[in-house]
Design an enzyme around this catalytic site. Structure first.
Site, PDB file in Angstrom:
ATOM      1  N   CYS A  58      23.876  28.611  31.403  1.00  0.00           N
ATOM      2  CA  CYS A  58      23.945  30.028  31.030  1.00  0.00           C
ATOM      3  C   CYS A  58      22.596  30.721  31.131  1.00  0.00           C
ATOM      4  O   CYS A  58      22.340  31.723  30.454  1.00  0.00           O
ATOM      5  CB  CYS A  58      24.522  30.185  29.622  1.00  0.00           C
ATOM      6  SG  CYS A  58      26.174  29.474  29.459  1.00  0.00           S
ATOM      7  N   ALA A 109      34.966  27.955  26.438  1.00  0.00           N
ATOM      8  CA  ALA A 109      34.915  26.510  26.678  1.00  0.00           C
ATOM      9  C   ALA A 109      34.223  25.865  25.483  1.00  0.00           C
ATOM     10  O   ALA A 109      33.056  26.149  25.220  1.00  0.00           O
ATOM     11  CB  ALA A 109      34.168  26.197  27.968  1.00  0.00           C
TER      12      ALA A 109
END
Length: 242
Positions: free
Chosen positions: A194, A178
């Site tokens: 993340c 992405a």
């Protein structure tokens, strides 16, 4: 296994033995996440059975969060959008308009059955794509994804511009990357992206860095960079289904 993702032999993924050209597909309307996953799973099964060619699928999602296999509930600080459990690797991330998602379905058994090397290949693809816009993307040994230094914010500051999360089934890859082109970066504030909570590490986009590029510009840069790392792709008109 690859011990240093900095040292990637680009010849290891460039040609699938006995395989044809990789199909390249763009969907112009936002794709709901469950539909995308179902489509990927069906295509992966066909690729594994050698009933369909490998595929790169470029799309955008409506605003949502996905949690990978290492996701932690505590990283969801204030849910603004739907949250989907995902079978990909990694933790919690955001997807939405202005972000180019590329779902990559390659038969690694016919290329190179090495997950870490494959992730390094995805990073290299992103880095080469960003270079087309004079953006210096970098990989980090302790953090998957692609990062840019931000000396304007202070010494040691850097922002993530692209995320990576993959899954393999019968050695066929799915999920993918992405790249932040022009998403609403405030949507990342509701999560610990993340799992990286260090205040020196943030999230950025091409437009945020001062590059007024469009999604079409990024798509044009993605394809030749992909071919440099993974081999020739076959053009296909935009569609909404696979």
């Amino acid at each position: 296994m690859v011990n240093d993702r900095q040292n990637l032999d680009l010849t290891t993924f460039a040609q699938a033995a006995g395989g044809g050209a990789v199909e390249w597909r763009i969907t112009d309307t936002p794709v709901p996440y469950p539909e995308a996953v179902a489509a990927m799973e069906a295509r992966v099964a066909d690729i594994a059975a050698q009933k369909a060619p490998e595929l790169v699928w470029l799309l955008e999602h409506p605003p949502l969060y996905t949690s990978g296999t290492s996701g932690k509930p505590a990283d969801l600080l204030g849910p603004r959008f739907p949250v989907f459990a995902s079978g990909r690797g990694g933790q919690l991330t955001y997807h939405g308009p202005g972000q180019r998602v590329a779902y990559v379905m390659l038969d690694l058994k016919r290329r190179r059955p090495d997950v870490r090397a494959y992730v390094a290949g995805l990073e290299e693809w992103i880095i080469r794509t960003l270079a087309a816009f004079n953006v210096s993307g970098e990989r980090r040994e302790d953090r998957v994804g692609v990062w840019v230094n931000r000396p304007d914010k202070g010494f040691g500051f850097e922002d993530k511009i692209a995320a990576i999360g993959v899954r393999l089934r019968r050695w066929v890859s799915f999920h993918g990357i992405a790249v932040n082109v022009e998403p609403d970066l405030t949507h990342f504030e509701a999560i610990v992206p993340c799992g990286v909570a260090d205040p020196r590490y943030g999230v950025t986009s091409l437009v945020d860095l001062g590059h007024p590029v469009t999604m079409a510009d990024v798509d044009l840069a993605l394809r030749p960079a992909f071919e440099e790392v993974f081999g020739t792709a076959k053009a296909r008109r935009p569609e909404t289904t696979i």
